[in-house]
Design a protein around this motif. Sequence first.
Motif, mmCIF file in Angstrom:
data_model
loop_
_atom_site.group_PDB
_atom_site.id
_atom_site.type_symbol
_atom_site.label_atom_id
_atom_site.label_comp_id
_atom_site.label_asym_id
_atom_site.label_seq_id
_atom_site.Cartn_x
_atom_site.Cartn_y
_atom_site.Cartn_z
ATOM 1 N N ILE A 17 66.652 53.205 63.662
ATOM 2 C CA ILE A 17 67.176 52.121 64.498
ATOM 3 C C ILE A 17 68.127 51.242 63.697
ATOM 4 O O ILE A 17 69.222 50.892 64.164
ATOM 5 C CB ILE A 17 66.021 51.273 65.076
ATOM 6 C CG1 ILE A 17 65.138 52.124 65.988
ATOM 7 C CG2 ILE A 17 66.580 50.071 65.843
ATOM 8 C CD1 ILE A 17 63.868 51.420 66.436
ATOM 9 N N ARG A 18 67.729 50.894 62.489
ATOM 10 C CA ARG A 18 68.561 50.009 61.670
ATOM 11 C C ARG A 18 69.854 50.687 61.232
ATOM 12 O O ARG A 18 70.902 50.043 61.134
ATOM 13 C CB ARG A 18 67.758 49.533 60.458
ATOM 14 C CG ARG A 18 66.612 48.613 60.858
ATOM 15 C CD ARG A 18 65.795 48.137 59.671
ATOM 16 N NE ARG A 18 64.716 47.245 60.117
ATOM 17 C CZ ARG A 18 63.827 46.684 59.312
ATOM 18 N NH1 ARG A 18 63.874 46.928 58.006
ATOM 19 N NH2 ARG A 18 62.898 45.889 59.795
ATOM 20 N N ARG A 19 69.765 51.985 60.972
ATOM 21 C CA ARG A 19 70.986 52.719 60.606
ATOM 22 C C ARG A 19 71.981 52.704 61.756
ATOM 23 O O ARG A 19 73.172 52.408 61.564
ATOM 24 C CB ARG A 19 70.616 54.159 60.229
ATOM 25 C CG ARG A 19 71.819 55.083 60.011
ATOM 26 C CD ARG A 19 71.356 56.487 59.645
ATOM 27 N NE ARG A 19 70.380 57.018 60.578
ATOM 28 C CZ ARG A 19 70.673 57.519 61.775
ATOM 29 N NH1 ARG A 19 71.947 57.549 62.185
ATOM 30 N NH2 ARG A 19 69.725 58.002 62.549
ATOM 31 N N VAL A 20 71.498 53.006 62.954
ATOM 32 C CA VAL A 20 72.370 52.995 64.124
ATOM 33 C C VAL A 20 72.854 51.568 64.410
ATOM 34 O O VAL A 20 74.016 51.347 64.767
ATOM 35 C CB VAL A 20 71.633 53.572 65.352
ATOM 36 C CG1 VAL A 20 72.489 53.436 66.608
ATOM 37 C CG2 VAL A 20 71.279 55.041 65.115
ATOM 38 N N ARG A 21 71.957 50.600 64.226
ATOM 39 C CA ARG A 21 72.327 49.194 64.442
ATOM 40 C C ARG A 21 73.503 48.778 63.573
ATOM 41 O O ARG A 21 74.504 48.235 64.062
ATOM 42 C CB ARG A 21 71.130 48.303 64.137
ATOM 43 C CG ARG A 21 71.410 46.808 64.217
ATOM 44 C CD ARG A 21 70.360 46.012 63.475
ATOM 45 N NE ARG A 21 70.435 46.265 62.025
ATOM 46 C CZ ARG A 21 69.555 45.780 61.148
ATOM 47 N NH1 ARG A 21 68.526 45.057 61.557
ATOM 48 N NH2 ARG A 21 69.708 46.037 59.855
ATOM 49 N N ARG A 65 75.632 50.593 61.925
ATOM 50 C CA ARG A 65 76.835 51.372 62.216
ATOM 51 C C ARG A 65 77.545 50.856 63.453
ATOM 52 O O ARG A 65 78.755 50.637 63.468
ATOM 53 C CB ARG A 65 76.451 52.844 62.401
ATOM 54 C CG ARG A 65 77.635 53.781 62.640
ATOM 55 C CD ARG A 65 77.136 55.130 63.105
ATOM 56 N NE ARG A 65 76.650 55.080 64.477
ATOM 57 C CZ ARG A 65 75.764 55.938 64.987
ATOM 58 N NH1 ARG A 65 75.241 56.894 64.229
ATOM 59 N NH2 ARG A 65 75.392 55.842 66.250
ATOM 60 N N GLN A 66 76.774 50.627 64.524
ATOM 61 C CA GLN A 66 77.378 50.206 65.779
ATOM 62 C C GLN A 66 77.859 48.765 65.744
ATOM 63 O O GLN A 66 78.880 48.434 66.347
ATOM 64 C CB GLN A 66 76.391 50.391 66.926
ATOM 65 C CG GLN A 66 76.129 51.833 67.286
ATOM 66 C CD GLN A 66 77.397 52.601 67.605
ATOM 67 O OE1 GLN A 66 77.606 53.693 67.104
ATOM 68 N NE2 GLN A 66 78.257 52.040 68.428
ATOM 69 N N ALA A 67 77.126 47.908 65.050
ATOM 70 C CA ALA A 67 77.561 46.514 64.964
ATOM 71 C C ALA A 67 78.933 46.432 64.305
ATOM 72 O O ALA A 67 79.832 45.719 64.779
ATOM 73 C CB ALA A 67 76.542 45.688 64.187
ATOM 74 N N ARG A 68 79.104 47.169 63.210
ATOM 75 C CA ARG A 68 80.401 47.154 62.526
ATOM 76 C C ARG A 68 81.474 47.836 63.373
ATOM 77 O O ARG A 68 82.605 47.339 63.489
ATOM 78 C CB ARG A 68 80.278 47.841 61.165
ATOM 79 C CG ARG A 68 81.582 47.909 60.375
ATOM 80 C CD ARG A 68 81.343 48.353 58.942
ATOM 81 N NE ARG A 68 80.560 47.361 58.219
ATOM 82 C CZ ARG A 68 81.071 46.252 57.673
ATOM 83 N NH1 ARG A 68 82.371 45.993 57.797
ATOM 84 N NH2 ARG A 68 80.302 45.431 57.019
#
Length: 686
Positions: free
Chosen positions: A389-393, A395-398
């Motif tokens: 979840i944090r990896r996707v978070r 990545r997507q936030a940036r």
Amino acid sequence: MMSTAKTNRFLQDLDRVARVRQEVASSLSRMVAKLQKSELAAQTGSGAMGFDRDLADLTKASTNLQQGVFRLMVLGDMKRGKSTFLNALIGENILPSDVNPCTALLTVLRYGEQKKVTVHFKDGKLPESIDFSAFKTKYTIDPAEAKKLEESNKPAFPDVDYAVVEYPLELLSKGIEIIDSPGLNDTEARNELSLGYLNNCHAVLFVLSASQPCTLGERRYLENYVKDRGLSVFFLINAWDRVKESLIDPDDATELAEAEGKLDRVFKANLAEYCQVDGYDIYDERVFSLSSITALRRRIKDKEADLVGTGFPPFINALNTFLTQERAISELRQARIIAKQTCSHVTEAVARRIPLLDTNVIELKAKIAAIEPQFIQLQSIRDVFRDDIRRVRDRQARSIADSMKTYLLQLEDTFEADFQAYQPSDLQLLDFFSGSKREQFNQSAQKGFQQYINDKYAAWTLSAQKELTAAFSELSAQAQKHGGDYQNITQEMAEKLTGKIHTRSKALDDDGTPAWAKWAMGLFSIASGNFAVAALAVGGFNFQSIMLNIFTTAGIAVVFGALLGPIGIMAAGIGVAAFQVEHARKYFAQEIKKQLVTKLPEISQEQWQPIYSAVQECFDNYEREAIERIDDDINTRKVELQNLVKQKESQEIDRVTEVNRLQQFEADVVKESDSIEAFYQGFLNG
């Protein structure tokens, strides 16, 4: 065409839906009572089994069904006949339609034994109950005043939040609420007010006019606020009777057919893209031509009047299908899944508990110690999913924040061409040279620029929403994978504890995926088939509302609002007199662009962090709920065993009595789950 019989069937179907919902809600409530009673009895038996999460989900599902309503939001530009349509739909002239009522207010129409209006205020002020006449006098403004407020971008009633109209109408008694919104496309603040309520509604009734087919403002609103948001939209083309009235010879059938055919093609060209669902064209099920004034006149004279020829019968039939099948099935299916999962938890917990009743304390502690590695494995799965979840978070936030920055910086490339549609008219452009009209010109130009920014920002949010949807689909796949691994480990634990080969509970007719994984996969919204609009069961994560928060947190439109004040607009007009009007428009856009370009880098940089943080918050909320549900499951399994040890150490357990109690408890829960299944299947089969 359909007649009054179809309208009556609509009410009967809604009544049937309301009864089934109440029956299912009652079964869910009884399941809650069974679980609570069992946990209480377990204090003197073999110990509590830990059904806290099931109790929370069942309780909320029951409450949602009991309190649930079908909310229909009526949207449309000013003077499209929304109030006339509503009065015709409910069959009484209860909403004023001769003027533009409650311009700045949302009005919620719901059932009440007595006719009354309650005005709800902002800033904690207590609601005010008033009668209809006082409401109309105090909170109704005429179109001329509304126009002035629109031009100055001021709300008519800044301290008012919304109004609730209660009325003893049979339609409303079937669990229907109708939200009458302010006129669209007048001010951005009012558009946002309506948008904030969209996520709480089950369908949008978008009212257009046959005499003004699909204006630019209506297209903008559909593109910016309705499209790609997972909403079910019915388009109601009002005042269709005026097509005949506009003909030279109203009795010429050929001329009428040609005029109506031409108008049909115009609307289809503009609305067809909003009537595509999962690759299917449902235009004929969503677009209806109405003569609201004719329908209202008939129903005022006779409540049971035949509405053939007004367009209402086919519309009511389509609305009936949506409310009593599509939406109702979705809600009942969610309750069914929650009941089945609770039934599975109970069945499996009882199956684990009974074999352990014959095990002495020493043997039991040894078995618990033997499965400690499996508990560590479950925690490892939790941690890996958290990392996913944090990896996707991150990545997507940036990615989304960067896309916003790039998007803003690229506005200058197409600004002159794009801004043409937002400029003041040629006549208004010449008004710049009139001192008495210059201020009016400034306001018009600034409003056009603000609309341009709003539209561009809204277009970006749609692409960002698609990115987020894809990201959560990726997490859904991860949840499914981790859920399968988790299930294998819990089966191994059950076999070690009981000495029996674990088989999946008959209460589940799916793949046995753990409840937390189902939640994380969004499978509680099976009916929609769209994770992006799922409320994710009855938990605390609501994707849709968080999405809305992301795209209003940064407030880019507001930031741009101060970019061009009156002085900037006036400066942009210097030298315009030397040109013809056609050149003036081009020059005007160029001057505005110069100011825009100087500000774009600064604004895009300032807004990067708010967007980044807002996207992170979306994933953080998802992570918080998902991890909490995994921890609940792990801790419940541990506590269940600890409670059994504690009870065995403190007292002698009457095995026969306890087995009978547990089996009866399981039978009671299965019975209620089967009852819900029967209601669900009966509803599906009509």
